[in-house]
Scaffold this motif. Structure first.
Motif, PDB file in Angstrom:
ATOM      1  N   ALA A   1      17.441 157.697 173.594  1.00 33.27           N
ATOM      2  CA  ALA A   1      16.053 157.277 173.776  1.00 33.27           C
ATOM      3  C   ALA A   1      15.779 157.070 175.262  1.00 33.27           C
ATOM      4  O   ALA A   1      16.697 156.895 176.070  1.00 33.27           O
ATOM      5  CB  ALA A   1      15.786 155.982 173.008  1.00 33.27           C
ATOM      6  N   ALA A   2      14.490 157.088 175.622  1.00 27.88           N
ATOM      7  CA  ALA A   2      14.095 156.991 177.031  1.00 27.88           C
ATOM      8  C   ALA A   2      14.635 155.730 177.688  1.00 27.88           C
ATOM      9  O   ALA A   2      15.043 155.747 178.860  1.00 27.88           O
ATOM     10  CB  ALA A   2      12.576 157.047 177.138  1.00 27.88           C
ATOM     11  N   ASP A   3      14.637 154.606 176.935  1.00 25.63           N
ATOM     12  CA  ASP A   3      15.052 153.340 177.542  1.00 25.63           C
ATOM     13  C   ASP A   3      16.549 153.269 177.839  1.00 25.63           C
ATOM     14  O   ASP A   3      17.006 152.340 178.502  1.00 25.63           O
ATOM     15  CB  ASP A   3      14.608 152.147 176.690  1.00 25.63           C
ATOM     16  CG  ASP A   3      15.137 152.195 175.265  1.00 25.63           C
ATOM     17  OD1 ASP A   3      15.937 153.094 174.953  1.00 25.63           O
ATOM     18  OD2 ASP A   3      14.727 151.331 174.458  1.00 25.63           O
ATOM     19  N   LYS A   4      17.313 154.247 177.380  1.00 29.64           N
ATOM     20  CA  LYS A   4      18.748 154.268 177.661  1.00 29.64           C
ATOM     21  C   LYS A   4      19.083 154.988 178.965  1.00 29.64           C
ATOM     22  O   LYS A   4      20.248 155.068 179.356  1.00 29.64           O
ATOM     23  CB  LYS A   4      19.501 154.922 176.494  1.00 29.64           C
ATOM     24  CG  LYS A   4      19.448 154.124 175.201  1.00 29.64           C
ATOM     25  CD  LYS A   4      20.120 152.768 175.328  1.00 29.64           C
ATOM     26  CE  LYS A   4      20.186 152.035 174.004  1.00 29.64           C
ATOM     27  NZ  LYS A   4      20.917 150.753 174.094  1.00 29.64           N
TER      28      LYS A   4
ATOM     29  N   LYS B   1      19.471 150.381 181.534  1.00 30.26           N
ATOM     30  CA  LYS B   1      19.039 149.200 182.303  1.00 30.26           C
ATOM     31  C   LYS B   1      18.441 148.129 181.403  1.00 30.26           C
ATOM     32  O   LYS B   1      17.912 147.138 181.914  1.00 30.26           O
ATOM     33  CB  LYS B   1      17.983 149.607 183.338  1.00 30.26           C
ATOM     34  CG  LYS B   1      18.430 150.629 184.343  1.00 30.26           C
ATOM     35  CD  LYS B   1      17.338 150.909 185.369  1.00 30.26           C
ATOM     36  CE  LYS B   1      16.132 151.580 184.747  1.00 30.26           C
ATOM     37  NZ  LYS B   1      15.085 151.892 185.760  1.00 30.26           N
ATOM     38  N   ILE B   2      18.507 148.296 180.085  1.00 33.30           N
ATOM     39  CA  ILE B   2      17.762 147.415 179.176  1.00 33.30           C
ATOM     40  C   ILE B   2      18.661 146.580 178.261  1.00 33.30           C
ATOM     41  O   ILE B   2      18.157 145.905 177.360  1.00 33.30           O
ATOM     42  CB  ILE B   2      16.765 148.237 178.324  1.00 33.30           C
ATOM     43  CG1 ILE B   2      17.464 149.351 177.546  1.00 33.30           C
ATOM     44  CG2 ILE B   2      15.696 148.828 179.211  1.00 33.30           C
ATOM     45  CD1 ILE B   2      17.891 149.010 176.169  1.00 33.30           C
TER      46      ILE B   2
ATOM     47  N   ALA C   1      22.357 145.801 185.843  1.00 34.76           N
ATOM     48  CA  ALA C   1      21.009 145.497 185.359  1.00 34.76           C
ATOM     49  C   ALA C   1      21.087 144.706 184.058  1.00 34.76           C
ATOM     50  O   ALA C   1      21.965 144.930 183.224  1.00 34.76           O
ATOM     51  CB  ALA C   1      20.216 146.788 185.131  1.00 34.76           C
ATOM     52  N   ARG C   2      20.172 143.746 183.918  1.00 32.40           N
ATOM     53  CA  ARG C   2      20.032 142.899 182.728  1.00 32.40           C
ATOM     54  C   ARG C   2      21.385 142.363 182.272  1.00 32.40           C
ATOM     55  O   ARG C   2      22.110 141.766 183.055  1.00 32.40           O
ATOM     56  CB  ARG C   2      19.301 143.642 181.610  1.00 32.40           C
ATOM     57  CG  ARG C   2      17.885 144.059 182.008  1.00 32.40           C
ATOM     58  CD  ARG C   2      16.922 144.229 180.846  1.00 32.40           C
ATOM     59  NE  ARG C   2      16.405 142.949 180.398  1.00 32.40           N
ATOM     60  CZ  ARG C   2      16.652 142.427 179.203  1.00 32.40           C
ATOM     61  NH1 ARG C   2      17.402 143.069 178.336  1.00 32.40           N
ATOM     62  NH2 ARG C   2      16.143 141.265 178.870  1.00 32.40           N
ATOM     63  N   GLY C   3      21.757 142.566 181.003  1.00 30.28           N
ATOM     64  CA  GLY C   3      22.952 141.923 180.484  1.00 30.28           C
ATOM     65  C   GLY C   3      24.257 142.648 180.743  1.00 30.28           C
ATOM     66  O   GLY C   3      25.334 142.111 180.444  1.00 30.28           O
TER      67      GLY C   3
ATOM     68  N   LEU D   1      30.708 148.469 188.203  1.00 31.51           N
ATOM     69  CA  LEU D   1      29.247 148.367 188.163  1.00 31.51           C
ATOM     70  C   LEU D   1      28.661 149.030 189.404  1.00 31.51           C
ATOM     71  O   LEU D   1      29.180 148.852 190.502  1.00 31.51           O
ATOM     72  CB  LEU D   1      28.807 146.902 188.150  1.00 31.51           C
ATOM     73  CG  LEU D   1      28.815 146.142 186.833  1.00 31.51           C
ATOM     74  CD1 LEU D   1      28.451 144.684 187.100  1.00 31.51           C
ATOM     75  CD2 LEU D   1      27.853 146.748 185.829  1.00 31.51           C
ATOM     76  N   VAL D   2      27.558 149.776 189.205  1.00 32.89           N
ATOM     77  CA  VAL D   2      26.882 150.389 190.341  1.00 32.89           C
ATOM     78  C   VAL D   2      25.391 150.085 190.257  1.00 32.89           C
ATOM     79  O   VAL D   2      24.887 149.635 189.229  1.00 32.89           O
ATOM     80  CB  VAL D   2      27.098 151.916 190.382  1.00 32.89           C
ATOM     81  CG1 VAL D   2      28.574 152.244 190.468  1.00 32.89           C
ATOM     82  CG2 VAL D   2      26.459 152.604 189.183  1.00 32.89           C
ATOM     83  N   GLU D   3      24.698 150.336 191.343  1.00 30.46           N
ATOM     84  CA  GLU D   3      23.254 150.145 191.369  1.00 30.46           C
ATOM     85  C   GLU D   3      22.585 151.102 190.386  1.00 30.46           C
ATOM     86  O   GLU D   3      23.013 152.260 190.249  1.00 30.46           O
ATOM     87  CB  GLU D   3      22.742 150.398 192.787  1.00 30.46           C
ATOM     88  CG  GLU D   3      21.278 150.072 193.004  1.00 30.46           C
ATOM     89  CD  GLU D   3      20.826 150.323 194.437  1.00 30.46           C
ATOM     90  OE1 GLU D   3      19.597 150.340 194.677  1.00 30.46           O
ATOM     91  OE2 GLU D   3      21.708 150.510 195.297  1.00 30.46           O
ATOM     92  N   SER D   4      21.545 150.634 189.707  1.00 25.60           N
ATOM     93  CA  SER D   4      20.875 151.465 188.707  1.00 25.60           C
ATOM     94  C   SER D   4      20.078 152.595 189.341  1.00 25.60           C
ATOM     95  O   SER D   4      19.675 152.508 190.508  1.00 25.60           O
ATOM     96  CB  SER D   4      19.956 150.603 187.829  1.00 25.60           C
ATOM     97  OG  SER D   4      18.974 149.971 188.619  1.00 25.60           O
TER      98      SER D   4
END
Length: 255
Positions: free
Chosen positions: A82-85, A159-160, A182-184, A196-199
């Motif tokens: 999905a787009a939010d992924k 990022k969600i 990002a987020r959790g 972890l890297v920058e989104s």
């Protein structure tokens, strides 16, 4: 979310006697947007007894099922398409991995509204032979067959996330993780079990995967960290925390 949605969300949650949040970030955001009721942070839990690690023979058989040779280094993503992924970013980063390590594979497990779009993006980027789409696979089958263990690492550009179940499952299978700050997600990935890297930075995501693929000692170290960290999320601990919250509420209600 926009202001109206947050207002309605806070209103709905304020009807409860207490609110259970799966992560610190979800608690913080709700309180910042008007949540007044008491909260308890209780992360998602896993039944670790459900986690099955395939034998070497079964693992190789799974690879053949997905058309992957044993020699390939494999990154796995499990979740909705999905787009939010933010899967466009993941696939664009994979193009960079492919340029350096053409024998590597990205295994995308799942289905969703972006399935055709993503397959077309893979075609445009000319990496069809390096990206495998499995389509929808039932969660119980993923766990029973140990599909996570086909991968050498788990990767997401999402990022969600509040408290990602697929990340937890990957950890419980002993996979090192690559994700975005990002987020959790930072609540699950740290320097003990992943990178972890920058989104929204495909180059950084690709660099993290390449680094992990090439450094077997790093992968082993982070894999051990994932297994250790996953024990904190055993479902028995989640149940105990939930029961504690309900005991307090029942006592309060009967006063």
């Amino acid at each position: 979310m926009n202001k109206l949605v947050w207002k309605l969300t806070a209103f709905y949650h304020n009807l409860a006697d207490a609110v259970i949040c799966p992560s610190i970030i979800s608690q913080t955001e709700l309180q910042r947007h008007g949540l007044k009721k008491p909260t308890a942070i209780i992360p998602n839990g896993l039944n670790l007894k459900e986690i099955k690690k395939p034998t070497a023979f079964a693992k190789n058989k799974l690879k053949k099922t997905f058309g992957i040779k044993n020699v390939a280094k494999i990154a796995i993503y499990v979740g909705r398409l999905a787009a939010d992924k933010n899967l466009d970013v993941l696939i664009k980063s994979w193009k960079l991995v492919y340029n350096i390590m053409p024998a590597s594979k990205l295994l995308i497990v799942g289905d969703g509204p972006k399935y055709r779009h993503l397959k077309n993006l893979v075609k445009i980027l000319e990496i069809k032979e390096s990206v495998v789409f499995t389509g929808a696979i039932a969660r119980d089958k993923i766990l029973k067959n140990g599909i996570y263990n086909v991968g050498d690492l788990f990767v997401t550009a999402s990022k969600i996330e509040n408290h990602s179940l697929s990340m937890l499952e990957a950890m419980a299978h002993g996979l090192p993780l690559v994700g975005v700050n990002a987020r959790g997600t930072p609540e699950l990935i740290d320097d003990q079990n992943g990178i972890l890297v920058e989104s929204d930075k495909p180059v950084l995501l690709a660099d993290a995967m390449i680094k992990m693929f090439k450094d077997v000692n790093l992968r082993k170290k982070l894999a051990k960290g994932s297994l250790l960290k996953s024990k904190k999320y055993d479902i028995s601990q989640t149940v105990n925390k939930l029961e504690a919250v309900y005991r307090v509420l029942v006592k309060f209600k009967t006063l």
